[in-house]
Design an enzyme around this catalytic site. Structure first.
Site: not given
Length: 309
Positions: A26-28, A94, A224-225, A247
């Site tokens: 999320e920070s990326n 990690y 795709l929509g 990201d």
């Protein structure tokens, strides 16, 4: 997390020097959007330690609003060690069990944090960190709905965080709550138990999704929509470090979406931002400004085509 990146080309167990940076799905994306000229706020937790200060300082330097971040005096900032290779599997280690980020809770997701937001982006990594982080993710989705913001979701499956069953149970339901899904072919197949095209269409008809963006195994992408589908081939660039491409792609897509671009234009911009990131070491070093994106895209357009049907 604080990222310690080994010298290029050196295996992690042999590396003698490391470069400090910041990483996190999320920070990326927040950094990517901020560099592209958008206001972005990152909500998360770091330790009240030098690593946490470094993370917040780097996010602030890119223009990311960190007023929604908390510093924990009792838990450390998560740490990530990895090497960097263009042609072989990257070794990632990690160190986030018991980290400040893993202690994220629903209490931290306050309505005022989302005031004015048009889109709220979250990855599947966050709910996989702990039960309280999963509750915080669902609270975030609820608060986004209350604020009138679209929810963007990228599963970002990391096998070291849990078994396939854990991912299906914890992250699968979130796909059905997102307005925008950005996912890999393999992630959709794992989480929803079918082919990527089949599951994408199911999300469009049975979930909340208005758009499903699929990152294919051959590095092409499709959007795709409910009005159709368009595809984008990858841009041919030399790869220095592939980590962070997903990201960057998400940031490129969301930037175009926020600016009202058509899906085929958004795919091209997303592919462009990802192509710039893989040419630089680290997750965020290659994230471009809007001017750099536009200049690169103008150069790329002769080498890859967007197809709409």
């Amino acid at each position: 997390m604080l990222l310690m990146l080994a010298e290029p080309g050196m295996p992690l167990d042999r590396a003698a020097s490391f470069r400090r940076s910041v990483a996190g799905a999320e920070s990326n994306v927040a950094q990517g959007l901020a560099r592209l000229g958008h206001w972005a706020r990152w909500i998360g937790r770091v330790g009240d330690d030098p690593a946490g200060e470094a993370v917040l300082r780097e996010l602030r330097a890119d223009g990311v609003d960190v007023s929604g971040a908390e510093r924990d005096p009792n838990a450390p900032t998560g740490l990530l060690l990895r090497d960097s290779h263009a042609q072989r599997v990257i070794d990632v280690q990690y160190y986030r069990a018991g980290s400040a980020a893993s202690l994220l809770s629903a209490d931290q997701i306050r309505p005022e944090m989302l005031e004015g937001a048009r889109v709220v982006h979250v990855s599947g990594i966050t709910p996989m960190l702990s039960e309280s982080a999963a509750q915080a993710t669902w609270a975030l989705v609820e608060r986004a709905r209350q604020a009138g913001a679209a929810v963007s979701f990228d599963p970002n499956v990391r096998r070291k965080l849990g078994t396939e069953h854990d991912w299906i149970r914890t992250v699968g339901p979130l796909l059905r709550e997102a307005d925008i899904v950005i996912a890999g072919e393999d992630e959709l197949e794992l989480l929803l138990g079918g082919g990527a095209e089949e599951t994408s269409k199911a999300l469009l008809t049975m979930g909340r999704a208005r758009t499903v963006v699929v990152k294919r195994r051959d590095h092409s992408a499709a959007a795709l929509g409910r009005d159709g589908e368009c595809t984008q081939e990858p841009f041919d660039v030399p790869v220095c470090d592939p980590v962070g491409a997903g990201d960057a792609f998400a940031a490129g897509w969301l930037s175009a979406w926020l600016r009202g671009k058509k899906p085929e234009e958004a795919l091209a911009e997303a592919a462009c931002v990802a192509a710039l990131v893989v040419q630089a070491p680290g997750d965020t070093d290659g994230l471009p400004t809007a001017h750099a994106r536009d200049r690169a895209l103008a150069g790329f357009l002769g080498g890859a085509d967007s197809v709409h049907r």
